[in-house]
Design an enzyme around this catalytic site. Sequence first.
Site, mmCIF file in Angstrom:
data_model
loop_
_atom_site.group_PDB
_atom_site.id
_atom_site.type_symbol
_atom_site.label_atom_id
_atom_site.label_comp_id
_atom_site.label_asym_id
_atom_site.label_seq_id
_atom_site.Cartn_x
_atom_site.Cartn_y
_atom_site.Cartn_z
ATOM 1 N N PHE A 1 0.813 -1.223 0.000
ATOM 2 C CA PHE A 1 0.000 0.000 0.000
ATOM 3 C C PHE A 1 0.845 1.271 0.000
ATOM 4 O O PHE A 1 0.305 2.376 0.078
ATOM 5 C CB PHE A 1 -0.959 0.019 1.201
ATOM 6 C CG PHE A 1 -0.290 -0.092 2.547
ATOM 7 C CD1 PHE A 1 0.300 1.010 3.150
ATOM 8 C CD2 PHE A 1 -0.244 -1.304 3.219
ATOM 9 C CE1 PHE A 1 0.921 0.917 4.379
ATOM 10 C CE2 PHE A 1 0.367 -1.416 4.464
ATOM 11 C CZ PHE A 1 0.953 -0.294 5.039
ATOM 12 N N ARG B 1 -2.267 7.288 20.907
ATOM 13 C CA ARG B 1 -2.611 6.070 20.142
ATOM 14 C C ARG B 1 -3.981 5.548 20.554
ATOM 15 O O ARG B 1 -4.768 5.106 19.721
ATOM 16 C CB ARG B 1 -1.548 4.977 20.350
ATOM 17 C CG ARG B 1 -0.176 5.260 19.759
ATOM 18 C CD ARG B 1 -0.144 5.280 18.246
ATOM 19 N NE ARG B 1 -0.647 4.073 17.626
ATOM 20 C CZ ARG B 1 -0.471 3.778 16.333
ATOM 21 N NH1 ARG B 1 0.208 4.603 15.532
ATOM 22 N NH2 ARG B 1 -0.975 2.687 15.824
ATOM 23 N N THR C 1 -6.010 1.232 13.319
ATOM 24 C CA THR C 1 -5.674 1.713 11.970
ATOM 25 C C THR C 1 -6.888 1.653 11.049
ATOM 26 O O THR C 1 -7.155 2.589 10.292
ATOM 27 C CB THR C 1 -4.532 0.864 11.380
ATOM 28 O OG1 THR C 1 -3.450 0.829 12.318
ATOM 29 C CG2 THR C 1 -4.046 1.420 10.063
ATOM 30 N N ARG D 1 -10.483 7.870 14.844
ATOM 31 C CA ARG D 1 -10.661 7.162 13.567
ATOM 32 C C ARG D 1 -12.089 6.643 13.418
ATOM 33 O O ARG D 1 -12.640 6.640 12.304
ATOM 34 C CB ARG D 1 -9.625 6.050 13.439
ATOM 35 C CG ARG D 1 -8.253 6.628 13.035
ATOM 36 C CD ARG D 1 -7.161 5.643 13.167
ATOM 37 N NE ARG D 1 -5.934 6.098 12.486
ATOM 38 C CZ ARG D 1 -4.759 5.510 12.639
ATOM 39 N NH1 ARG D 1 -4.630 4.454 13.430
ATOM 40 N NH2 ARG D 1 -3.705 5.977 11.993
ATOM 41 N N ASN E 1 -7.349 7.486 6.978
ATOM 42 C CA ASN E 1 -7.797 7.246 8.355
ATOM 43 C C ASN E 1 -7.541 8.418 9.307
ATOM 44 O O ASN E 1 -7.321 8.229 10.496
ATOM 45 C CB ASN E 1 -7.218 5.927 8.883
ATOM 46 C CG ASN E 1 -5.704 5.924 8.871
ATOM 47 O OD1 ASN E 1 -5.084 6.919 8.518
ATOM 48 N ND2 ASN E 1 -5.119 4.818 9.272
ATOM 49 N N HIS F 1 -2.463 10.441 12.132
ATOM 50 C CA HIS F 1 -1.246 9.667 12.403
ATOM 51 C C HIS F 1 -0.837 9.919 13.844
ATOM 52 O O HIS F 1 -1.043 11.024 14.362
ATOM 53 C CB HIS F 1 -0.106 10.104 11.484
ATOM 54 C CG HIS F 1 1.232 9.581 11.924
ATOM 55 N ND1 HIS F 1 1.667 8.328 11.573
ATOM 56 C CD2 HIS F 1 2.180 10.113 12.748
ATOM 57 C CE1 HIS F 1 2.850 8.120 12.152
ATOM 58 N NE2 HIS F 1 3.180 9.188 12.871
ATOM 59 N N GLU G 1 10.141 11.467 14.505
ATOM 60 C CA GLU G 1 9.078 12.050 13.675
ATOM 61 C C GLU G 1 8.877 13.535 13.976
ATOM 62 O O GLU G 1 8.575 14.319 13.071
ATOM 63 C CB GLU G 1 7.767 11.274 13.892
ATOM 64 C CG GLU G 1 7.834 9.865 13.334
ATOM 65 C CD GLU G 1 6.580 9.058 13.566
ATOM 66 O OE1 GLU G 1 6.546 7.879 13.149
ATOM 67 O OE2 GLU G 1 5.614 9.582 14.170
HETATM 68 P P1 ADP Z 1 -0.921 3.348 12.082
HETATM 69 O O1 ADP Z 1 -1.125 4.640 11.326
HETATM 70 O O2 ADP Z 1 -2.142 2.955 12.854
HETATM 71 O O3 ADP Z 1 0.326 3.358 12.933
HETATM 72 P P2 ADP Z 1 0.541 1.666 10.189
HETATM 73 O O4 ADP Z 1 1.789 2.269 10.749
HETATM 74 O O5 ADP Z 1 0.451 0.183 10.134
HETATM 75 O O6 ADP Z 1 -0.752 2.198 10.983
HETATM 76 O O7 ADP Z 1 0.310 2.194 8.713
HETATM 77 C C1 ADP Z 1 0.622 3.531 8.365
HETATM 78 C C2 ADP Z 1 -0.495 4.069 7.493
HETATM 79 O O8 ADP Z 1 -0.510 3.363 6.259
HETATM 80 C C3 ADP Z 1 -1.917 3.888 8.052
HETATM 81 O O9 ADP Z 1 -2.288 4.862 9.010
HETATM 82 C C4 ADP Z 1 -2.741 3.991 6.782
HETATM 83 O O10 ADP Z 1 -2.897 5.342 6.356
HETATM 84 C C5 ADP Z 1 -1.862 3.254 5.784
HETATM 85 N N1 ADP Z 1 -2.214 1.824 5.703
HETATM 86 C C6 ADP Z 1 -1.934 0.862 6.612
HETATM 87 N N2 ADP Z 1 -2.410 -0.336 6.233
HETATM 88 C C7 ADP Z 1 -3.007 -0.134 5.032
HETATM 89 C C8 ADP Z 1 -3.698 -0.974 4.102
HETATM 90 N N3 ADP Z 1 -3.862 -2.286 4.325
HETATM 91 N N4 ADP Z 1 -4.185 -0.416 2.970
HETATM 92 C C9 ADP Z 1 -4.030 0.910 2.710
HETATM 93 N N5 ADP Z 1 -3.383 1.761 3.534
HETATM 94 C C10 ADP Z 1 -2.888 1.266 4.694
HETATM 95 MG MG MG Z 2 2.314 3.489 12.362
#
Ligand code: ADP
Ligand code: MG
Length: 139
Positions: free
Chosen positions: A59, A87, A93, A104, A114, A117, A128
């Site tokens: 992705f 968080r 997520t 979210r 979503n 971040h 970051e």
């Molecule tokens: P988080 O933001 O909850 O820490 P991750 O670090 O796993 O989640 O992923 C970073 C970002 O990548 C997510 O917030 C989302 O915008 C995108 N993302 C994650 N998984 C997917 C997926 N399966 N398909 C599309 N976009 C995704």
């Molecule tokens: Mg993340």
Amino acid sequence: MAIERTLSIVKPDATRKNHVGAIVARFESEGLRIAAIRKVWMSKQEAEGFYAVHAARPFFGELVEFMTSGPSVVIVLEGENAVARNRELMGATNPAQAADGTLRKLYAASIGENAVHGSDSLENATIETAYFFRGTEIF
Ligand code: ADP
Ligand code: MG
């Protein structure tokens, strides 16, 4: 517990839908202080760099395209246990799996778009935060 700083980003979907104020108000009402805040329209290079840890994921291209699709609001939050509390406040997520009342659940449309971040560890919060802010911009 310790006072921590963490990076939050109100992502382009949420800025497009005019949810910036509601999200910032929620942070403040939960006792997280805005230590720094700025609007930024990420370039492809900035978004790729920020999410470099996900570069091998299927992705990744979609994620970079989304994060460069409009302005975001980058925020440094400060407070007791700020990394974990942010968080928790964000929710899972995938908004379909996010708990009721989380940002979210309230504001996100899909697992990709979503709304917010949040740094996932204190170590990543420091990295970051430095990606978007100089020390002299954080109070
Ligand atoms: P988080 O933001 O909850 O820490 P991750 O670090 O796993 O989640 O992923 C970073 C970002 O990548 C997510 O917030 C989302 O915008 C995108 N993302 C994650 N998984 C997917 C997926 N399966 N398909 C599309 N976009 C995704
Ligand atoms: Mg993340």
